[in-house]
Scaffold this active site. Structure first.
Site: not given
Ligand code: GDP
Ligand code: IMO
Ligand code: MG
Length: 434
Positions: A20-21, A23, A45, A47-49, A149, A233, A248, A314, A340, A342
């Site tokens: 959730d960085e 990406k 698993n 979730g890329h926003t 396998r 991840q 994971t 989180r 993030k 900001d």
């Molecule tokens: P990912 O899994 O690494 O793609 O990240 P996620 O989508 O799960 O979580 C990142 C969250 O931060 C999302 O809600 C994005 O819309 C939001 N986001 C990404 N970059 C920024 C930023 O620079 N500032 C703010 N405020 N939100 C951001």
């Molecule tokens: P993105 O790509 C954050 C975490 C789960 C749990 C562990 C194992 O959006 O960054 P799993 O379902 O993979 O067996 O769960 O990994 N986890 C994540 N945490 N972002 C993710 O993906 C994740 N995918 C798995 O919360 O701790």
């Molecule tokens: Mg995510």
């Protein structure tokens, strides 16, 4: 001697914390200038926003380049493909007006994640003494079948009869396990039957998209095209390099991009690590820089820190430079994208963790002992906050001096050059550092 250099440019985008960085946002921004975006591991698993104007898209399996028309988006062999979820995501994108015609391909070698994998994931979490806090998407059981396998690959769907037989066999094995784990009643059994019938029905749609992803990427590079390999991840969730067992079930780090796509490591030119300007974690396991409950709540609100896949809150903490430096080494980062920034705009003071105090002394390297990590004391270096908005900044010069020195310190401690800074969730809210 390596292979002859390909004409194109291949960049891996990898998470450097616990996922959730941001990406998705970074890949979306970079996708503008590339031809192909491919996922190399994980599954639904993730979730890329991505925000396009006012509209939010959360991508689980389809690469984050999909919102730029004309870009080819591929799912490599390292992915565990949840067929139902994939088709749903595909149809939903189409319904929302995204033109997908000829744009999506899945590897023949990718393993299928089937309805029984989700059931096994949930049952094993329910019964576990040490819960991982998985996303419940069936990831662990699907990779277990792959390593054991017993998995079913996309190519196994070519022969209809064989596909049906493999599904039968997989389901029979899963039923046995589920019954032994308890709570698997006749109703659940009937629902599983129905879901498997749907899997059989999706066969021709799946085969219509199946391609040789490794070959396609290699040819694209040979033609001089640009390719992004999108990680899911993060480094601390990597099966080998993360906080095992709270990880994971795949290798999330940059090296896995080569095996998970089917190209040689010499084809990769750059590795961009994505870090949040602070740290978050969802699911169980240590978070050394975690806040006290009040600050945790405050940051969760400021950053909107709720899981994009499960909606779970989180946990939040200060930027952990020990982890980031480890991630820079393990991934061989050539650059860093800090997201993030900001979110920190209103804080009067901001800390960075530079080391861990342990019973054995100060640790500056990320330790392998996950249980020990639960009790380390972070050594914090506190910086004055900039207390002014950064979301309008489009160059480093637009940032308040204190925000710039915070970024300088992150770069110095991580030992990777900052290439991008994100100051909001929108595409335009980005600083490219040249
Ligand atoms: P990912 O899994 O690494 O793609 O990240 P996620 O989508 O799960 O979580 C990142 C969250 O931060 C999302 O809600 C994005 O819309 C939001 N986001 C990404 N970059 C920024 C930023 O620079 N500032 C703010 N405020 N939100 C951001
Ligand atoms: P993105 O790509 C954050 C975490 C789960 C749990 C562990 C194992 O959006 O960054 P799993 O379902 O993979 O067996 O769960 O990994 N986890 C994540 N945490 N972002 C993710 O993906 C994740 N995918 C798995 O919360 O701790
Ligand atoms: Mg995510």
């Amino acid at each position: 001697m390596g292979q002859p250099a390909a004409g194109g440019q291949c960049t891996v985008v990898v998470g450097c914390q616990w996922g959730d960085e941001g990406k998705g946002k970074i890949v979306d921004v970079l996708a503008e200038g590339v031809n192909v975006v491919a996922r190399y591991q994980g599954g639904a698993n993730a979730g890329h926003t991505v925000h396009v104007g006012e509209v939010e898209f959360i991508l689980h399996q389809i690469p984050s380049g999909i919102l730029h028309s004309g870009k080819r988006c591929l799912l490599g062999n390292g992915v565990v493909l949840d067929l139902h979820q994939f088709v749903q995501e595909y149809d939903e994108l189409r319904r929302r007006g995204v033109d997908l015609e000829g744009r999506v391909g899945v590897s023949h070698r990718a393993h299928l994640l089937l309805p029984y994998h989700r059931l096994l994931d949930r049952a094993s979490e329910e019964g576990a003494e040490e819960k991982i806090g998985t996303t419940g998407r069936g990831i662990g059981p699907a990779y277990e079948d792959k390593a054991g396998r017993r998995g079913i690959r996309v190519a196994d769907a070519i022969d209809e009869e064989r596909f049906a037989e493999l599904l039968e066999r997989g389901a029979a094995r899963a039923r046995e396990k589920l019954q032994a784990m308890g709570g698997f009643d006749a109703e659940a059994d009937a629902a599983l039957d129905r879901a498997l019938e749907e899997s059989r029905d999706l066969r021709s749609r799946l085969l219509g998209l199946a391609v040789d992803v490794g070959l396609e990427v290699d040819l694209a590079l040979a033609r001089g095209e640009r390719v992004l390999l999108e990680g899911a991840q993060g480094t601390a969730l990597d099966l080998d390099h993360g906080t095992y067992p709270f990880v994971t079930s795949s290798n999330t780090t940059a090296a896995a991009a080569a095996t998970g796509i089917g190209v040689g490591p010499t084809r990769i030119d750059a590795v961009l690590g994505v870090v949040k300007a602070y740290t978050t974690r969802v699911g169980n396991g240590p978070l050394p820089t975690g806040f006290d409950p009040e600050m945790d709540e405050h940051m969760r609100r400021l950053g909107g820190e709720f899981g994009a896949t499960t909606g779970r809150p989180r946990r939040c903490g200060w930027f952990d430079a020990v982890l980031a430096r480890y991630a820079a080494r393990v991934n061989g980062l050539t650059g860093l994208a800090v997201t993030k920034l900001d979110v920190l705009d209103t804080l009067p003071e901001i800390s960075i963790c530079t080391g861990y105090r342990t019973p054995q002394g100060v640790a500056e390297e990320f330790p392998a002992d996950t249980w020990g990590l639960e009790s380390v004391e972070p050594i914090l270096e506190t910086h004055p906050g900039w207390e002014s908005p950064t979301h309008g900044a489009r160059s480093l010069d637009d940032l308040p001096p204190r925000a710039r020195s915070y970024l300088d310190r992150i770069q110095e401690l991580t030992r990777a050059p900052i290439r991008m800074v994100s100051v909001g969730s929108r595409r335009s809210q980005i600083i490219h550092v040249h």
